[in-house]
Write a protein that holds these residues in place. Structure first.
Motif, PDB file in Angstrom:
ATOM      1  N   GLU A  39      65.337  -3.496  64.889  1.00  0.00           N
ATOM      2  CA  GLU A  39      66.261  -4.061  64.028  1.00  0.00           C
ATOM      3  C   GLU A  39      66.264  -3.068  62.851  1.00  0.00           C
ATOM      4  N   ALA A  40      67.457  -3.201  62.106  1.00  0.00           N
ATOM      5  CA  ALA A  40      68.130  -2.340  61.368  1.00  0.00           C
ATOM      6  C   ALA A  40      67.164  -1.526  60.227  1.00  0.00           C
ATOM      7  N   GLU A  41      65.906  -2.641  59.981  1.00  0.00           N
ATOM      8  CA  GLU A  41      65.156  -1.983  58.925  1.00  0.00           C
ATOM      9  C   GLU A  41      64.321  -0.991  59.696  1.00  0.00           C
ATOM     10  N   GLN A  42      63.813  -1.134  61.006  1.00  0.00           N
ATOM     11  CA  GLN A  42      63.064  -0.160  61.524  1.00  0.00           C
ATOM     12  C   GLN A  42      63.513   0.940  62.113  1.00  0.00           C
ATOM     13  N   ARG A  43      64.818   1.044  62.357  1.00  0.00           N
ATOM     14  CA  ARG A  43      65.489   2.247  62.810  1.00  0.00           C
ATOM     15  C   ARG A  43      65.286   3.561  62.119  1.00  0.00           C
ATOM     16  N   PRO A  44      65.105   3.592  60.801  1.00  0.00           N
ATOM     17  CA  PRO A  44      64.927   5.033  60.011  1.00  0.00           C
ATOM     18  C   PRO A  44      63.491   5.443  60.413  1.00  0.00           C
ATOM     19  N   GLU A  45      62.556   4.412  60.555  1.00  0.00           N
ATOM     20  CA  GLU A  45      61.109   5.010  60.932  1.00  0.00           C
ATOM     21  C   GLU A  45      61.131   5.710  62.407  1.00  0.00           C
TER      22      GLU A  45
END
Length: 60
Positions: A39-45
Motif C-alpha cells: 500500500e502507499a502508506e507502507q512504501r516509505p518503510e
C-alpha cells in the motif's frame, strides 16, 4: 559453513560468483515484489529498510 564457501571459491570461482549473484538477485526481486504489492502508506518503510541495508553494506 565459511570453510565450505572458501573451498568452493578456491575450487570454482565462477560457480561461487554465480551463487552470490543469484542470492543478490533474489533479494532485489523480493524487494520489487514487496514494493509492487504494498500500500502507499507502507512504501516509505520498505524504501527506508532498503536504504538501511545499503548503508550497512557500504560500511563493510
Amino acid at each position: 559453513m565459511w570453510a565450505v564457501l572458501e573451498q568452493v571459491a578456491v575450487a570454482a570461482p565462477q560457480i561461487f560468483l554465480c551463487a552470490i549473484g543469484l542470492f543478490v538477485l533474489m533479494i532485489l526481486l523480493s524487494l520489487v515484489i514487496s514494493l509492487r504489492k504494498a500500500e502507499a502508506e507502507q512504501r516509505p518503510e520498505i524504501i527506508r529498510a532498503l536504504a538501511d541495508l545499503m548503508a550497512f553494506w557500504k560500511k563493510r
